[in-house]
Design an enzyme around this catalytic site. Structure first.
Site, PDB file in Angstrom:
ATOM      1  CB  SER A   9      -0.967  -0.044   1.189  1.00 36.02           C
ATOM      2  OG  SER A   9      -1.977   0.909   1.062  1.00 36.02           O
ATOM      3  CG  ASP A  14      -6.703  -2.398  -4.089  1.00 37.46           C
ATOM      4  OD1 ASP A  14      -7.426  -1.981  -3.159  1.00 37.46           O
ATOM      5  OD2 ASP A  14      -5.469  -2.293  -4.092  1.00 37.46           O
ATOM      6  CG  HIS A  28      -5.573  -2.590  -0.069  1.00 34.28           C
ATOM      7  ND1 HIS A  28      -4.871  -2.020  -1.109  1.00 34.28           N
ATOM      8  CD2 HIS A  28      -4.980  -2.117   1.065  1.00 34.28           C
ATOM      9  CE1 HIS A  28      -3.921  -1.234  -0.631  1.00 34.28           C
ATOM     10  NE2 HIS A  28      -3.955  -1.300   0.684  1.00 34.28           N
TER      11      HIS A  28
END
Length: 812
Positions: free
Chosen positions: A671, A744, A778
């Site tokens: 991330s 995601d 994610h």
């Protein structure tokens, strides 16, 4: 020449010369056994204790789902991910084993009658602790179950009728009945997409600014709207212990439900149109209604409009009532907050927020309870004369806690804590709670003394403690503190003077377990659980918390792991995997604080870098990457230069320790850590390789702010450009592996971020590999995806880091 030998030679050349081998791959790959065995290690149960701690509920989660399970039909609408077959979330990982264990004696009670294929969740104990309710996800829906805690027998109460699209679907009443949110029995069949569109999709703005974050999975057309309305259509029902159901009130698009502490009233949030294509469902318009327990509407407390036009900044909020909740210390009294600044953080006001309350039967006018100079952040209730109100201001990292007298709003609030929310060393901790007669959490206190637990931040790392905080003198007395070489924290206090409590105790090589501690009787702590070490191959690995300085003098820290028995003097330097996640600070003093604990157990998750300690690497984990902007300075104005300085200092230190080989160091992150990795490879040649998972690389695609950046692209275009690795793709000379979940759902990390960045790298001749994981969000969930990710990372590290010198020799 032998044909098979020729093929082997060609395959070896493909690997040696770095020729793309994506076409040769036909499916998911698995990492080496040392890594795969750690992924498949047994799960450790989670534990919930009864009110007085005499028994505990052990919950063991299921293994990672298969990619087949993750690939079942899924609706992505209004910021939600829905399993259309169950009217529940599509990406849950349920509990497959539960049991009760007695604290004294350790006797375990096996529960009979559980589902044959358990996928359980939403566990709730009745107020009198005689029953345990939970939901079971079946193929066609979600059913309600109950366990009789006197016989330890489980039984199914309902068919799969629960609507869990937005959660909060099961509540115990004081009479040991269950208030559930069921799918409306009359909602019919799921709408089908029209064969042809009814017309164009139109959005229009009338000149009012409506900045919005880059949300995922939004509504996109009238069919999505119809699907959302269908799956939100709910009916409240009251279910008794025999399974008898009674409808409560009228059906509607029920967002959330909350029962008053005495069980007499129901607070219901009902979503209404117009829906939005710009924001997720939790920002759609809704009415807040108060119903009697029989379902009769008594009052519309608030009509909350569509939340599309919120001002910019992380301290911005909505106008009108928000955070509407029941007071925990009263039978049926509501409280909420209303911004006085129009929700705009840039407006200077002394009384920025006002907190109001309203008592049953809700026919009088609202009363002012207190006011706040910053954003209201909740109230910890005790009784009618004592409560602690929290305020926060994100931009200044400000946290304020004050004592208020709910019975006398004219009495000035009394500030007891005023601190930086980032300051670990001076964190007094958070209050502890106990259950009152309504089964609600209220402050655990003794007069002016409030019991608190803190992480216990210090230059030696976290050493948690239990204390009393005197709300009159602001003095704190530490009653108990974790002692080296253990990392131990209090999870539940069992008496009114803080002398008997349950802790969770662990060390570097000892699995966390629960202990009963009694400081008054001065008897030896008693171990309550005996969870085994799940990672046999990690036993004996070495862990150290190290500190070092950046070139500007800022103190930094990291945790270094090395293989069991490793000695730098005898074995020489190792290849290194450095893993990090940058953070912004407003104070150099706070940024320099040591975080984490050198005594904490080495716990693995799917995304951990620690797997590679079994492959002969040194791991530099939680490598601090602070970005500091003091006073009027914004941290991100100095992002790149400070990021590079952080990396240089970390590399210098691990090399000086004799542990790391300067020429064989990889950097990686997930991330914002992936964003960090790409930036470091854009602006330095410090690393042998990089691994970037599920990141964002072009900040113009997140133009209304990101992470802690509150300025918009149009307010600081040079910051957005300079912080975007995409802008400097032509400078990347280090091999970089990009991995991204194809589904995601995180705000700002759309898969297109990796796609476009990879294209930019490829266009400029960089060495790069892009891996999209089908149906992954994610965070990655499917066993196949996790194992393949680890295989990709291992292959990349072996090729470009551990064996870097051999590859260079072969290409010279």
């Amino acid at each position: 020449m032998n044909k098979n030998f020729t093929i082997c030679i060609l395959l070896a050349l493909v690997v040696w010369l770095g020729i793309p081998d994506s076409q040769a791959q036909t499916g998911y790959q698995k990492p080496p056994k040392s890594i795969a065995d750690l992924v498949n290690a047994p799960n450790t149960p989670s534990v919930n204790f009864s009110k007085n701690g005499d028994w505990m509920l052990l919950l063991e989660s299921a293994d990672n789902p298969s990619i087949e399970s993750l690939s079942q039909p899924e609706l992505k609408i209004a910021g939600l991910r829905i399993n259309p077959a169950t009217s529940g979330p599509s990406r849950g990982r349920g509990i497959e084993k539960i049991k009760i264990k007695m604290t004294q004696g350790g006797e375990e009670k096996q529960i009979t009658g559980l589902p044959s294929q358990p996928n359980m969740s939403d566990f709730r104990v009745s107020h009198d602790e005689k029953y345990l309710a939970f939901t079971q996800t079946e193929a066609t829906g979600i059913s309600l179950w109950v366990v009789d805690l006197s016989t330890f027998d489980a039984k199914k109460l309902t068919d799969p009728i629960i609507n869990d699209v937005m959660g909060n679907s099961v509540i115990w009443t004081p009479e040991n009945k269950l208030l559930i949110k069921a799918a409306n029995p009359s909602r019919g069949t799921m709408p089908q997409r029209p064969a042809a569109p009814a017309g164009p999709i139109i959005q229009e703005t009338t000149g009012e600014a409506a900045p919005s974050r880059t949300y995922q999975d939004l509504l996109s057309d009238p069919y999505d709207e119809a699907l959302f309305a269908y799956f939100m259509d709910s009916q409240l029902m009251l279910v008794d212990l025999n399974g008898t159901k009674n409808a409560i009130g009228s059906p509607g698009m029920i967002k959330s439900v909350d029962l008053s502490p005495d069980g007499s009233y129901i607070l219901v949030d009902l979503i209404k149109k117009p829906f939005s294509y710009l924001v997720p469902a939790y920002r759609f318009p809704y009415d807040v209604e108060i119903w009697s327990k029989e379902g009769n509407k008594m009052k519309t407390l608030a009509e909350i409009p569509l939340d599309e036009n919120r001002p910019t900044g992380f301290d911005a909020t909505v106008t009108g009532p928000r955070n509407i909740s029941w007071r925990a210390d009263k039978p049926a009294t509501l409280y909420w907050v209303e911004a006085q600044d129009g929700g705009d953080a840039r407006v200077e006001m002394e009384e920025r927020e006002i907190i109001y309350s309203l008592e049953a039967p809700f026919t009088s006018n609202k009363k002012k309870l207190a006011s706040s100079s910053y954003r209201f952040a909740g109230i910890a209730w005790s009784d009618d004369n004592f409560a602690i109100m929290n305020e926060r201001w994100s931009q200044a990292r400000k946290e304020v806690r004050s004592v208020i007298n709910p019975s006398d709003p004219s009495q000035e609030k009394r500030v007891i804590i005023d601190r930086s929310s980032d300051d670990l060393y001076n964190d007094p901790g958070d209050p502890l709670f106990t259950e009152n007669e309504f089964g609600r959490n209220v402050l655990l206190r003794n007069g002016d003394l409030v019991f608190m637990t803190s992480q216990g931040g210090s230059p030696d790392g976290n050493m948690p403690f239990l204390s009393t905080f005197n709300t009159k003198t602001k003095e704190q007395e530490i009653l108990w503190r974790s002692q080296a070489p253990y990392y131990e924290r209090v999870v539940k206090v069992l008496d009114d003077n803080g002398t008997e409590f349950i802790t969770l105790k662990e060390s570097t090589d000892i699995q966390p377990n629960y202990w009963l501690v009694n400081t008054r009787k001065r008897i030896a702590p008693m171990q309550l659980t005996n969870f085994e070490h799940p990672y046999e191959s990690l036993k004996g690995i070495q862990k150290q918390l190290v500190t070092y300085k950046r070139k500007d003098g800022l103190n930094l820290s990291a945790v270094i792991y090395t293989p069991a028995g490793y000695d730098p003097a005898k074995d020489g330097p190792l290849p290194v995997l450095m893993w990090a996640y940058p953070r912004e600070y407003k104070s150099k003093e706070v940024a320099a604080q040591v975080r984490g604990s050198k005594y904490a157990f080495t716990r693995l998750s799917w995304g951990s870098p620690l797997y590679w300690v079994t492959r002969g690497y040194a791991i530099m984990d939680r490598t601090e990457m602070p970005i500091v902007g003091e006073g009027d300075q914004e941290p991100n104005d100095y992002f790149v230069e400070q990021l590079v300085a952080n990396a240089e200092a970390a590399i210098d230190h691990i090399v000086e320790l004799g542990i790391g080989d300067r020429d064989r160091i990889a950097v990686g992150g997930h991330s914002y850590g992936a964003f960090m990795t790409a930036n470091l490879l854009s602006h330095t040649n410090l690393f042998a390789a990089g691994i970037a998972r599920s990141g964002a690389y072009n900040r113009t695609l997140t133009p209304f702010g990101f992470q802690y950046e509150q300025r918009t692209y149009w307010e600081a275009p040079e910051v957005y450009f300079n912080m975007s690795p995409f802008s400097f793709a032509h400078k990347v000379e280090t091999p970089i592996l990009l991995i991204h979940g194809q589904a995601d759902n995180n705000s700002g990390t759309f898969p297109i971020q990796s796609e476009r960045y990879y294209n930019a790298l490829k266009g400029h001749g960089a060495t790069a590999r892009l891996v999209f994981l089908p149906n992954e969000s994610h965070g990655y969930a499917a066993e196949e995806s996790i194992l393949h990710t680890l295989w990709e990372m291992d292959t990349w590290l072996e090729k470009y880091v551990k064996n870097k010198n051999e590859i260079q020799k072969g290409t010279d």
